[in-house]
Motif scaffolding. Structure first.
Motif, mmCIF file in Angstrom:
data_model
loop_
_atom_site.group_PDB
_atom_site.id
_atom_site.type_symbol
_atom_site.label_atom_id
_atom_site.label_comp_id
_atom_site.label_asym_id
_atom_site.label_seq_id
_atom_site.Cartn_x
_atom_site.Cartn_y
_atom_site.Cartn_z
ATOM 1 N N VAL B 69 1.057 -1.156 -0.007
ATOM 2 C CA VAL B 69 0.411 -0.011 -0.270
ATOM 3 C C VAL B 69 0.873 1.199 -0.216
ATOM 4 O O VAL B 69 1.850 1.412 0.746
ATOM 5 C CB VAL B 69 -0.831 0.387 1.356
ATOM 6 C CG1 VAL B 69 -1.558 0.943 1.458
ATOM 7 C CG2 VAL B 69 -1.355 -1.491 1.050
ATOM 8 N N VAL B 71 1.268 5.083 0.141
ATOM 9 C CA VAL B 71 0.470 6.417 0.836
ATOM 10 C C VAL B 71 1.338 7.722 -0.624
ATOM 11 O O VAL B 71 2.388 7.482 0.512
ATOM 12 C CB VAL B 71 0.262 5.727 1.808
ATOM 13 C CG1 VAL B 71 -0.536 7.556 2.240
ATOM 14 C CG2 VAL B 71 0.438 4.982 2.636
ATOM 15 N N LYS B 79 -0.232 11.756 6.353
ATOM 16 C CA LYS B 79 0.252 9.927 5.333
ATOM 17 C C LYS B 79 0.452 9.127 6.992
ATOM 18 O O LYS B 79 -0.336 8.443 7.320
ATOM 19 C CB LYS B 79 1.080 9.918 4.450
ATOM 20 C CG LYS B 79 0.800 10.582 3.261
ATOM 21 C CD LYS B 79 1.575 10.696 2.684
ATOM 22 C CE LYS B 79 3.606 11.357 3.039
ATOM 23 N NZ LYS B 79 3.741 12.686 2.812
ATOM 24 N N THR B 80 1.328 9.684 7.637
ATOM 25 C CA THR B 80 1.465 8.996 9.234
ATOM 26 C C THR B 80 0.415 8.789 9.623
ATOM 27 O O THR B 80 0.385 8.131 10.218
ATOM 28 C CB THR B 80 3.220 9.042 9.561
ATOM 29 O OG1 THR B 80 3.862 9.618 8.474
ATOM 30 C CG2 THR B 80 2.988 8.679 10.266
ATOM 31 N N LEU B 82 -2.357 9.114 9.361
ATOM 32 C CA LEU B 82 -3.018 7.499 7.984
ATOM 33 C C LEU B 82 -2.954 6.430 8.572
ATOM 34 O O LEU B 82 -3.740 5.825 9.832
ATOM 35 C CB LEU B 82 -3.783 7.591 7.228
ATOM 36 C CG LEU B 82 -4.452 6.854 6.468
ATOM 37 C CD1 LEU B 82 -5.548 6.551 6.355
ATOM 38 C CD2 LEU B 82 -3.861 6.740 4.785
ATOM 39 N N LEU B 83 -2.358 6.096 8.985
ATOM 40 C CA LEU B 83 -0.940 4.690 9.318
ATOM 41 C C LEU B 83 -1.922 4.375 11.034
ATOM 42 O O LEU B 83 -1.575 3.719 11.581
ATOM 43 C CB LEU B 83 -0.057 4.720 9.289
ATOM 44 C CG LEU B 83 0.450 5.081 7.116
ATOM 45 C CD1 LEU B 83 1.687 4.509 6.853
ATOM 46 C CD2 LEU B 83 -0.584 4.025 6.899
ATOM 47 N N PHE B 156 2.539 -0.815 4.659
ATOM 48 C CA PHE B 156 2.116 0.970 4.242
ATOM 49 C C PHE B 156 3.408 1.500 4.059
ATOM 50 O O PHE B 156 4.457 1.413 4.791
ATOM 51 C CB PHE B 156 1.513 1.216 5.342
ATOM 52 C CG PHE B 156 0.062 0.702 5.625
ATOM 53 C CD1 PHE B 156 -0.964 1.028 5.220
ATOM 54 C CD2 PHE B 156 -0.783 -0.487 6.302
ATOM 55 C CE1 PHE B 156 -2.080 1.005 4.843
ATOM 56 C CE2 PHE B 156 -1.281 -0.692 6.519
ATOM 57 C CZ PHE B 156 -2.568 -0.388 5.953
ATOM 58 N N ASP B 158 5.711 4.766 4.319
ATOM 59 C CA ASP B 158 6.096 5.780 5.291
ATOM 60 C C ASP B 158 7.201 6.394 4.874
ATOM 61 O O ASP B 158 8.117 6.488 5.781
ATOM 62 C CB ASP B 158 5.610 5.137 6.644
ATOM 63 C CG ASP B 158 5.784 6.289 7.916
ATOM 64 O OD1 ASP B 158 5.223 7.485 7.186
ATOM 65 O OD2 ASP B 158 5.982 6.094 7.962
ATOM 66 N N ASP B 185 -2.024 -0.911 -3.793
ATOM 67 C CA ASP B 185 -3.180 0.078 -3.373
ATOM 68 C C ASP B 185 -2.370 1.576 -3.686
ATOM 69 O O ASP B 185 -1.317 1.565 -3.246
ATOM 70 C CB ASP B 185 -3.783 -0.116 -1.757
ATOM 71 C CG ASP B 185 -4.979 -1.556 -2.275
ATOM 72 O OD1 ASP B 185 -5.601 -0.920 -2.429
ATOM 73 O OD2 ASP B 185 -3.771 -2.649 -1.462
ATOM 74 N N LEU B 187 -3.144 5.270 -2.591
ATOM 75 C CA LEU B 187 -3.805 5.983 -1.661
ATOM 76 C C LEU B 187 -2.672 7.596 -2.096
ATOM 77 O O LEU B 187 -2.172 7.468 -1.270
ATOM 78 C CB LEU B 187 -3.570 5.575 0.052
ATOM 79 C CG LEU B 187 -3.949 4.408 0.160
ATOM 80 C CD1 LEU B 187 -3.643 4.867 1.505
ATOM 81 C CD2 LEU B 187 -5.319 3.766 -0.648
ATOM 82 N N LEU B 189 -3.059 11.571 -1.654
ATOM 83 C CA LEU B 189 -4.318 11.870 -0.677
ATOM 84 C C LEU B 189 -3.654 13.772 -0.413
ATOM 85 O O LEU B 189 -3.845 13.954 -0.621
ATOM 86 C CB LEU B 189 -3.193 12.011 1.471
ATOM 87 C CG LEU B 189 -3.350 10.719 1.624
ATOM 88 C CD1 LEU B 189 -3.035 10.877 2.946
ATOM 89 C CD2 LEU B 189 -4.642 9.842 1.573
ATOM 90 N N SER B 232 -8.478 13.989 3.101
ATOM 91 C CA SER B 232 -7.705 13.669 4.282
ATOM 92 C C SER B 232 -8.203 14.662 5.265
ATOM 93 O O SER B 232 -7.996 15.683 4.857
ATOM 94 C CB SER B 232 -6.339 13.609 4.283
ATOM 95 O OG SER B 232 -5.266 14.632 3.807
#
Lengths: 287, 332
Positions: B69, B71, B79-80, B82-83, B156, B158, B185, B187, B189, B232
């Motif tokens: 994924v 981001v 971004k972070t 979200l995680l 993910f 980061d 994926d 993502l 934002l 976001s």
């Protein structure tokens, strides 16, 4: 003695979770006649000095001496199963809670612990309701304070310029995170053989008795990350939940209750048939 | 956040007593004490649990299928956050029907959550800024599952938003971000904090569009990659006045993305999150994050993930897979 079984179980838990108290109560309960426990002491085996010391403290309502960080006590006892008369030599290494914390913080374990893990047919994971660190977020605290009218909404708060951020201390990480990691460490060892029987023991259950919850429900509510982890790994960890009161109350409370020693112990759980029998979790682990 | 050693377990490290956190000595009856002098060699190093490097993430992916994924977004778009909000949600309950099944990067996740926890003694929650490393992403790992679904390993990225600045401006630079090719994926934002400001909103949208365009034009995104374009910090829109205007803006912006990219990518989806909704607390912590997780998993491209990297030999037991996944990742 040809049918003597050898079994080793692990007591796993962070500091102050009741591991040694459990052991002290176990040593008393297997060698008394007030309560008919499933497992009883058949005969002494080896050096019982440590067990006798902690048991004496338990009987005298004194805090059991905490295990030293740099030592491991390996206790052993030969027990008889009342139901089938089978004998089992049970070995239990009693490690300090700090040694488990250090697996999380220092990312190391000893080959001694690893060897005990290799020999173990199961383990008891202790959690204590009064020593749980929760992952409390700032916003939840602010919400609560707002509800009581104590503070202004978060969006109106400026970060205090002078406020020093306390450095991150991995040792203060949430209990459930540390426990998940301990279980990940266990299951990652090369010699690990699933399914590993794991009794989750909620210590000091008498403190929670008013909640009318089962130990499993309590763990689900208080340690949801751990519960989710265990639910996802049923083929790896075969889990049963118990609530155990090994001390029979707080030692600092007075007066000392007038109870027979064996009645200080109480055990609850789905499969528990005798509520004073502290050997029930042990018996389940040895199946 | 420095680089992380590969997640393999060194055999047994020798260390002096002073360095040793604890020692159990021999597993014999009675008390066994730490040696008072000399060298002990009974300490086994465990994996650091820090964020995974690109290499260690790839090694993890050799043990079992993973979902990559990526981001993406500029500095400060969340971004972070979200995680960490996804991880924080799991701390309290299952998320969108998924249970937390473990992580190889628990300390890394904990550290990222720290500034939003009471223990930090901050008064306003923050997120630790991700370090800028030129072309190498860090990853955090979460494994999720439920009764009816085999566990899914999510990796993910980061990364600092700065990483995408050059990629936006140059397809050459974008091609250096090799990890994008693995993305199942993507993502992207869109920062709603900028979205509510008339002087910023279209520049923000254009910036995001250019990043996506550069990734597509440089052929760094696979045709079956799922593009999730996510507003976001959506609480900024909720708290802003003139809802009609903002709604129109978002619709126009989404139309821009559709018209530019829908024919060029397999799937494009839109959503909103307010991971830490300080402007509209009534949305609740992690608002939109469960829905995003659900949306991601409803368009599984596990099959592609599985062939990206070599798999384990058939017949590996679950415990072996588990061990491999955690610590004993092969080094070949």
């Amino acid at each position: 003695m040809s049918d003597l079984l050898d079994r080793q179980i692990l007591l796993i838990g962070l500091p102050n979770t009741g591991k040694t108290s459990f052991l002290a109560a176990l040593w008393f309960m297997v060698n008394q006649s007030t309560v008919k426990c499933r497992l009883t002491l058949e005969k002494l085996f080896g050096d019982s000095k440590y067990l006798n010391e902690i048991c004496e403290a338990w009987l005298e309502y004194r805090p059991v001496k905490r295990n030293q960080l740099d030592s491991v006590k390996l206790v052993a006892m030969t027990l008889k199963n009342r139901e089938n008369d089978r004998l089992v030599r049970l070995s239990i290494p009693d490690l300090s809670g700090e040694s488990f914390s250090l697996q999380w913080t220092n990312r190391q374990l000893t080959s001694g612990y690893d060897e005990q893990l290799r020999k173990a047919s199961g383990g008891i994971l202790f959690v204590h309701p009064e020593s749980i660190l929760k992952p409390t977020r700032i916003d939840t605290v602010t919400e609560l304070a707002m509800a009581s009218g104590d503070v202004v909404p978060l969006e109106n708060i400026e970060q205090t310029a002078t406020a020093e951020t306390k450095p991150w201390d991995s040792g203060k990480s949430p209990t459930q995170v540390q426990l998940v990691e301990l279980l990940q460490f266990i299951s990652s060892r090369v010699h690990f053989q699933p399914p590993f029987r794991l009794a989750i023991v909620v210590s000091a259950w008498d403190l929670l008795i008013d909640l009318s919850e089962t130990p499993e429900k309590w763990v689900s509510d208080q340690l949801p990350l751990l519960r989710q982890f265990l639910s996802c790994h049923k083929s790896i960890f075969d889990v049963v939940f118990y609530g155990v009161s090994a001390q029979g109350g707080r030692y600092d409370s007075s007066p000392i209750p007038q109870k027979l020693p064996a009645h200080r112990v109480s055990v609850v759980g789905d499969s528990v048939s005798n509520s004073h029998d502290i050997t029930e979790p042990i018996q389940w682990l040895m199946h | 956040m420095g680089s992380t050693p590969p997640q393999s377990t060194p055999p047994i490290a020798s260390t002096t007593v002073e360095d040793a956190p604890f020692t159990t000595g021999e597993s014999t009856e009675g008390e066994v004490k730490k040696q008072s002098t000399g060298i002990v060699s009974d300490i086994i190093d465990l994996p650091s649990g820090k964020e995974l490097t690109d290499n260690s993430a790839k090694l993890l992916a050799t043990s079992r299928p993973v979902r990559w994924v990526v981001v993406v977004g500029p500095v400060g778009c969340g971004k972070t956050t979200l995680l960490t909000s996804l991880y924080e949600l799991f701390q309290w309950s299952p998320v969108a029907g998924y249970l937390f099944a473990g992580s190889n990067t628990l300390p890394a996740l904990e550290q990222r959550c720290y500034l939003s926890r009471v223990q930090s003694e901050k008064t306003v929650p923050e997120t630790q800024r991700s370090a800028y490393k030129e072309h190498e992403p860090d990853y955090v790992h979460m494994r999720i599952g439920n009764d009816s679904l085999s566990p899914i390993d999510l990796l993910f990225t980061d990364v600092s938003g700065e990483m995408f600045n050059d990629a936006r401006d140059s397809t050459e630079e974008c091609r250096k971000l090799g990890f994008l090719r693995r993305a199942g994926d993507f993502l992207l934002l869109l920062d709603s904090e900028k979205g509510v400001r008339l002087e910023k909103q279209w520049a923000m949208v254009r910036d995001a569009k250019m990043i996506l365009q550069s990734c597509i034009d440089s052929e760094m995104i696979a045709s079956d990659c799922i593009i999730n374009i996510v507003w976001s910090k959506f609480d900024h829109f909720v708290a802003a006045g003139d809802q009609e205007h903002h709604k129109k803006f978002r619709e126009e912006a989404e139309k821009e993305f559709r018209e530019s990219f829908e024919s060029r990518v397999g799937h494009i989806r839109f959503g909103t999150i307010a991971a830490r909704p300080t402007k509209a607390p009534s949305l609740g912590f992690g608002s939109g994050v469960p829905e995003l997780l659900k949306r991601m998993n409803s368009f599984s491209r596990q099959s592609r993930d599985m062939v990206l990297l070599p798999q384990l030999p058939a017949g590996s037991r679950e415990s072996e897979l588990f061990a491999l996944r955690h610590f004993d990742t092969p080094t070949t």
